[in-house]
Design a protein around this motif. Structure first.
Motif, mmCIF file in Angstrom:
data_model
loop_
_atom_site.group_PDB
_atom_site.id
_atom_site.type_symbol
_atom_site.label_atom_id
_atom_site.label_comp_id
_atom_site.label_asym_id
_atom_site.label_seq_id
_atom_site.Cartn_x
_atom_site.Cartn_y
_atom_site.Cartn_z
ATOM 1 N N HIS A 2 35.241 9.025 -30.622
ATOM 2 C CA HIS A 2 36.230 8.923 -29.549
ATOM 3 C C HIS A 2 35.773 9.534 -28.231
ATOM 4 O O HIS A 2 36.550 9.561 -27.292
ATOM 5 N N SER B 174 30.872 3.362 -26.954
ATOM 6 C CA SER B 174 32.171 3.854 -26.477
ATOM 7 C C SER B 174 33.211 2.741 -26.605
ATOM 8 O O SER B 174 32.911 1.567 -26.374
ATOM 9 N N GLN B 175 34.421 3.112 -26.924
ATOM 10 C CA GLN B 175 35.489 2.116 -26.979
ATOM 11 C C GLN B 175 36.016 1.805 -25.590
ATOM 12 O O GLN B 175 36.788 0.878 -25.407
ATOM 13 N N HIS B 176 35.592 2.548 -24.595
ATOM 14 C CA HIS B 176 36.063 2.362 -23.211
ATOM 15 C C HIS B 176 34.969 1.731 -22.363
ATOM 16 O O HIS B 176 34.450 2.338 -21.447
ATOM 17 N N GLN B 177 34.592 0.510 -22.681
ATOM 18 C CA GLN B 177 33.496 -0.155 -21.963
ATOM 19 C C GLN B 177 34.032 -1.144 -20.972
ATOM 20 O O GLN B 177 34.994 -1.784 -21.157
ATOM 21 N N LEU C 106 39.703 6.657 -18.065
ATOM 22 C CA LEU C 106 39.173 5.814 -19.137
ATOM 23 C C LEU C 106 39.714 4.407 -19.001
ATOM 24 O O LEU C 106 40.875 4.197 -18.656
ATOM 25 N N ARG D 8 31.607 -1.637 -32.627
ATOM 26 C CA ARG D 8 31.142 -0.427 -31.958
ATOM 27 C C ARG D 8 30.027 0.302 -32.678
ATOM 28 O O ARG D 8 29.334 1.105 -32.065
ATOM 29 N N ARG E 98 33.569 10.172 -24.654
ATOM 30 C CA ARG E 98 33.100 9.331 -23.553
ATOM 31 C C ARG E 98 31.639 8.994 -23.802
ATOM 32 O O ARG E 98 30.869 9.835 -24.225
ATOM 33 N N GLY E 99 31.269 7.774 -23.539
ATOM 34 C CA GLY E 99 29.879 7.373 -23.700
ATOM 35 C C GLY E 99 29.508 7.084 -25.143
ATOM 36 O O GLY E 99 30.314 7.209 -26.057
ATOM 37 N N SER E 100 28.269 6.710 -25.324
ATOM 38 C CA SER E 100 27.763 6.348 -26.647
ATOM 39 C C SER E 100 27.128 7.552 -27.326
ATOM 40 O O SER E 100 26.750 8.519 -26.672
ATOM 41 N N ARG E 101 26.998 7.467 -28.639
ATOM 42 C CA ARG E 101 26.382 8.523 -29.445
ATOM 43 C C ARG E 101 25.323 7.901 -30.348
ATOM 44 O O ARG E 101 25.445 6.750 -30.756
#
Length: 156
Positions: A133, A153-156, A30, A80, A135-138
């Motif tokens: 939290h 996602s917060q991990h961009q 991540l 986000r 992986r990826g967007s929802r």
């Protein structure tokens, strides 16, 4: 007896091989969360009211007195979570979940209730137990409207 023992060893070998293969396919690490400068600004009155509604009498202890938690929630609300009208998704249920699927985030306020209508000025996305939290967007559909919550996602 020997045949049963042979089958047992073969089964154990197959399981251990499958397990080793599953563990060797590593996910990408991540990325660190990067915050926009807007998380440095104080809470707006609307954001504070949303937090009060969800955290009730635990707001100070669980959010306001915890700088990192507050920063994460500001980032969530300001950067986000997007609410978009996307009529092309309606009916394509494999691409989204509903708020009912998510359920309420009522760990701190048992009085929370599902919204019965959507008003963009008063809709509190924090009331729902959304996957924030992963992986990826929802994507979640808001009631029976053409509006959707997109959680980046917060991990961009």
């Amino acid at each position: 007896m020997k045949l049963k023992l042979l089958y047992a060893f073969a089964l154990l070998f197959a399981i251990s091989t499958f397990s080793a293969n599953a563990q060797s396919s590593k996910m990408q690490p991540l990325k660190l969360v990067k915050y926009n400068d807007n998380v440095k600004a104080p809470l707006t009155s609307q954001e504070l009211s949303f937090l009060k509604e969800v955290y009730a009498d635990k707001l100070d202890a669980y959010v306001l007195d915890r700088p990192q938690k507050l920063k994460d929630l500001k980032n969530l609300l300001r950067n986000r979570i997007l609410i978009r009208e996307m009529p092309e998704l309606v009916g394509n249920t494999e691409k989204y979940k509903t708020l009912t699927d998510a359920g309420l985030f009522n760990a701190y306020n048992s009085e929370l209730a599902f919204d019965t209508s959507y008003n963009k000025n008063t809709f509190n996305v924090l009331k729902y137990n959304l996957e924030i939290h992963g992986r990826g967007s929802r994507i979640y559909r808001i009631l029976n409207t053409n509006f959707f919550i997109v959680i980046l996602s917060q991990h961009q």
